[in-house]
Design a protein around this motif. Structure first.
Motif, PDB file in Angstrom:
ATOM      1  N   ASP A 280      -6.394  37.018   0.352  1.00 15.61           N
ATOM      2  CA  ASP A 280      -7.059  37.627  -0.804  1.00 15.61           C
ATOM      3  C   ASP A 280      -7.565  38.991  -0.350  1.00 15.61           C
ATOM      4  O   ASP A 280      -8.541  39.083   0.400  1.00 15.61           O
ATOM      5  CB  ASP A 280      -8.215  36.744  -1.279  1.00 15.61           C
ATOM      6  N   GLN A 281      -6.879  40.028  -0.779  1.00  9.00           N
ATOM      7  CA  GLN A 281      -7.188  41.371  -0.291  1.00  9.00           C
ATOM      8  C   GLN A 281      -8.546  41.886  -0.750  1.00  9.00           C
ATOM      9  O   GLN A 281      -9.028  42.895  -0.243  1.00  9.00           O
ATOM     10  CB  GLN A 281      -6.080  42.338  -0.709  1.00  9.00           C
ATOM     11  N   ARG A 282      -9.153  41.174  -1.678  1.00 12.04           N
ATOM     12  CA  ARG A 282     -10.485  41.590  -2.142  1.00 12.04           C
ATOM     13  C   ARG A 282     -11.578  41.186  -1.156  1.00 12.04           C
ATOM     14  O   ARG A 282     -12.703  41.683  -1.223  1.00 12.04           O
ATOM     15  CB  ARG A 282     -10.783  40.974  -3.514  1.00 12.04           C
ATOM     16  N   ARG A 283     -11.230  40.276  -0.241  1.00 11.83           N
ATOM     17  CA  ARG A 283     -12.234  39.772   0.688  1.00 11.83           C
ATOM     18  C   ARG A 283     -12.230  40.600   1.969  1.00 11.83           C
ATOM     19  O   ARG A 283     -11.216  40.723   2.644  1.00 11.83           O
ATOM     20  CB  ARG A 283     -11.960  38.309   1.018  1.00 11.83           C
ATOM     21  N   LYS A 284     -13.375  41.122   2.311  1.00 10.18           N
ATOM     22  CA  LYS A 284     -13.521  41.915   3.531  1.00 10.18           C
ATOM     23  C   LYS A 284     -13.280  41.073   4.773  1.00 10.18           C
ATOM     24  O   LYS A 284     -12.809  41.567   5.804  1.00 10.18           O
ATOM     25  CB  LYS A 284     -14.926  42.522   3.570  1.00 10.18           C
ATOM     26  N   LEU A 285     -13.562  39.755   4.672  1.00  5.83           N
ATOM     27  CA  LEU A 285     -13.447  38.859   5.819  1.00  5.83           C
ATOM     28  C   LEU A 285     -12.028  38.849   6.383  1.00  5.83           C
ATOM     29  O   LEU A 285     -11.833  38.749   7.602  1.00  5.83           O
ATOM     30  CB  LEU A 285     -13.866  37.439   5.420  1.00  5.83           C
ATOM     31  N   SER A 286     -11.041  38.931   5.521  1.00  5.98           N
ATOM     32  CA  SER A 286      -9.647  38.891   5.979  1.00  5.98           C
ATOM     33  C   SER A 286      -9.371  39.997   6.988  1.00  5.98           C
ATOM     34  O   SER A 286      -8.770  39.752   8.046  1.00  5.98           O
ATOM     35  CB  SER A 286      -8.694  39.033   4.785  1.00  5.98           C
ATOM     36  N   GLN A 287      -9.835  41.192   6.684  1.00  9.39           N
ATOM     37  CA  GLN A 287      -9.621  42.315   7.598  1.00  9.39           C
ATOM     38  C   GLN A 287     -10.444  42.153   8.868  1.00  9.39           C
ATOM     39  O   GLN A 287      -9.989  42.493   9.969  1.00  9.39           O
ATOM     40  CB  GLN A 287      -9.980  43.639   6.912  1.00  9.39           C
ATOM     41  N   GLU A 288     -11.641  41.590   8.752  1.00  8.84           N
ATOM     42  CA  GLU A 288     -12.487  41.391   9.923  1.00  8.84           C
ATOM     43  C   GLU A 288     -11.865  40.384  10.900  1.00  8.84           C
ATOM     44  O   GLU A 288     -11.890  40.600  12.116  1.00  8.84           O
ATOM     45  CB  GLU A 288     -13.881  40.912   9.483  1.00  8.84           C
ATOM     46  N   VAL A 289     -11.309  39.294  10.369  1.00  2.94           N
ATOM     47  CA  VAL A 289     -10.655  38.295  11.229  1.00  2.94           C
ATOM     48  C   VAL A 289      -9.413  38.892  11.865  1.00  2.94           C
ATOM     49  O   VAL A 289      -9.151  38.688  13.054  1.00  2.94           O
ATOM     50  CB  VAL A 289     -10.315  37.019  10.419  1.00  2.94           C
ATOM     51  N   ARG A 290      -8.672  39.647  11.104  1.00  3.22           N
ATOM     52  CA  ARG A 290      -7.475  40.323  11.628  1.00  3.22           C
ATOM     53  C   ARG A 290      -7.853  41.244  12.793  1.00  3.22           C
ATOM     54  O   ARG A 290      -7.218  41.233  13.853  1.00  3.22           O
ATOM     55  CB  ARG A 290      -6.811  41.110  10.504  1.00  3.22           C
ATOM     56  N   ASP A 291      -8.898  42.028  12.597  1.00  2.00           N
ATOM     57  CA  ASP A 291      -9.345  42.949  13.653  1.00  2.00           C
ATOM     58  C   ASP A 291      -9.798  42.186  14.896  1.00  2.00           C
ATOM     59  O   ASP A 291      -9.530  42.606  16.031  1.00  2.00           O
ATOM     60  CB  ASP A 291     -10.496  43.825  13.135  1.00  2.00           C
ATOM     61  N   TYR A 292     -10.483  41.056  14.679  1.00  4.84           N
ATOM     62  CA  TYR A 292     -10.971  40.250  15.806  1.00  4.84           C
ATOM     63  C   TYR A 292      -9.797  39.737  16.641  1.00  4.84           C
ATOM     64  O   TYR A 292      -9.843  39.778  17.880  1.00  4.84           O
ATOM     65  CB  TYR A 292     -11.808  39.080  15.279  1.00  4.84           C
ATOM     66  N   ILE A 293      -8.761  39.256  15.972  1.00  6.92           N
ATOM     67  CA  ILE A 293      -7.587  38.744  16.695  1.00  6.92           C
ATOM     68  C   ILE A 293      -6.930  39.849  17.500  1.00  6.92           C
ATOM     69  O   ILE A 293      -6.586  39.662  18.677  1.00  6.92           O
ATOM     70  CB  ILE A 293      -6.583  38.118  15.706  1.00  6.92           C
ATOM     71  N   LEU A 294      -6.782  41.008  16.897  1.00  6.94           N
ATOM     72  CA  LEU A 294      -6.143  42.127  17.595  1.00  6.94           C
ATOM     73  C   LEU A 294      -6.946  42.566  18.823  1.00  6.94           C
ATOM     74  O   LEU A 294      -6.376  42.961  19.843  1.00  6.94           O
ATOM     75  CB  LEU A 294      -5.969  43.306  16.638  1.00  6.94           C
ATOM     76  N   GLU A 295      -8.271  42.455  18.724  1.00  6.67           N
ATOM     77  CA  GLU A 295      -9.131  42.893  19.821  1.00  6.67           C
ATOM     78  C   GLU A 295      -9.231  41.856  20.941  1.00  6.67           C
ATOM     79  O   GLU A 295      -9.441  42.208  22.106  1.00  6.67           O
ATOM     80  CB  GLU A 295     -10.540  43.188  19.287  1.00  6.67           C
ATOM     81  N   ASN A 296      -9.067  40.572  20.601  1.00  9.68           N
ATOM     82  CA  ASN A 296      -9.365  39.521  21.575  1.00  9.68           C
ATOM     83  C   ASN A 296      -8.161  38.706  22.038  1.00  9.68           C
ATOM     84  O   ASN A 296      -8.285  37.882  22.944  1.00  9.68           O
ATOM     85  CB  ASN A 296     -10.417  38.569  20.981  1.00  9.68           C
ATOM     86  N   TYR A 297      -7.007  38.921  21.437  1.00  8.81           N
ATOM     87  CA  TYR A 297      -5.808  38.168  21.816  1.00  8.81           C
ATOM     88  C   TYR A 297      -4.657  39.142  22.036  1.00  8.81           C
ATOM     89  O   TYR A 297      -4.536  40.153  21.340  1.00  8.81           O
ATOM     90  CB  TYR A 297      -5.412  37.171  20.724  1.00  8.81           C
ATOM     91  N   ASP A 298      -3.825  38.805  22.976  1.00 10.46           N
ATOM     92  CA  ASP A 298      -2.633  39.609  23.221  1.00 10.46           C
ATOM     93  C   ASP A 298      -1.510  39.109  22.313  1.00 10.46           C
ATOM     94  O   ASP A 298      -0.541  38.496  22.754  1.00 10.46           O
ATOM     95  CB  ASP A 298      -2.227  39.507  24.698  1.00 10.46           C
ATOM     96  N   LEU A 299      -1.686  39.343  21.021  1.00  8.17           N
ATOM     97  CA  LEU A 299      -0.761  38.830  20.018  1.00  8.17           C
ATOM     98  C   LEU A 299      -0.421  39.913  18.997  1.00  8.17           C
ATOM     99  O   LEU A 299      -1.262  40.751  18.656  1.00  8.17           O
ATOM    100  CB  LEU A 299      -1.391  37.648  19.259  1.00  8.17           C
TER     101      LEU A 299
END
Length: 248
Positions: A181-200
């Protein structure tokens, strides 16, 4: 022939929907695709209207027939079906021991596909290990929610454990954001967290929330066939193109 496992140990993450619609998208791009239902719930089989069959992946894994003998077709896709008899087969494999490569052995006589997509059960099991040891790459469908991070840790631990135990190099192609749901800010925050903390890799494609994807299985069809102009269909076509580009 490229073999992908579509895996997430958390239920309800769109594994089956992703397997079906990635397959449909690749088929629309003139690729020959085999879908393997490796979940005893048989959701992939049911979702493509395959409800009655004599033999299934249960018999294949037990060496009672060849995978080529159980195939059904829908929308230009070949499907190896399953039902709850696969749970009994899994128990037999586990009891007999050393059967972690039963699927790899079963696929040895299959070579005329461009892509094989395996819909895995939502658990670390003998079936999941079979899928991982057969696959070249792994796709992880994942909701961009906080609790999904815990599930991602479990998947990473599973893949590391299988890689270490069986001395194989399992490649994770990437994480596919689903039910977005692109209206939810959380989606982008979780995406950013994964990019910062996982080599994926997180795929550029994302699958937006869309009711048409939920309706399609009732008609035994992919959403790409059922409603090709819907958000889900458009998103999965884009994802299929991304997979093709990565493997060009």
């Amino acid at each position: 022939m490229l073999i992908y496992s579509i895996i997430n140990q958390k239920g309800g993450t769109g594994k089956t929907t992703t397997a079906i619609n990635l397959g449909a998208a690749l088929n629309r791009r003139a690729k020959k695709v085999l879908l393997i239902d490796l979940d005893p719930q048989g959701n992939l089989s049911y979702s493509l209207g395959i409800n009655e069959f004599q033999n299934s992946m249960a018999e294949v894994l037990l060496g009672e027939c060849k995978i080529s003998q159980i195939l059904h077709s829908n929308e230009g896709l070949d499907i190896a079906p399953s039902d709850n008899s696969l749970a009994d087969a899994e128990l037999s494999l586990a009891v007999s021991g050393g059967q972690e490569r039963a699927l790899k052995t079963a696929l040895a006589d299959i070579s005329d596909y461009d892509y094989v997509l395996i819909d895995c059960p939502p658990s670390l099991s003998t079936l999941t290990v079979n899928a991982l040891l057969t696959s070249h790459k792994v796709i992880i469908p994942m909701q961009m929610e906080v609790l999904s991070i815990q599930g991602l840790d479990q998947i990473m631990n599973t893949i590391n454990k299988v890689s270490t135990t069986f001395s194989v190099d399992l490649s994770i192609e990437g994480v596919l954001p689903v039910m977005v749901d692109q209206r939810r800010k959380l989606s982008q925050e979780v995406r950013d967290y994964i990019l910062e903390n996982y080599d994926l890799r997180i795929f550029d494609s994302m699958i937006r929330t869309n009711v048409k994807a939920s309706e399609a299985p009732s008609f035994g069809r992919s959403v790409i066939n059922y409603k090709p102009t819907s958000n889900s269909a458009v998103d999965y076509m884009r994802f299929g193109d991304e997979i093709l580009e990565l493997n060009a």
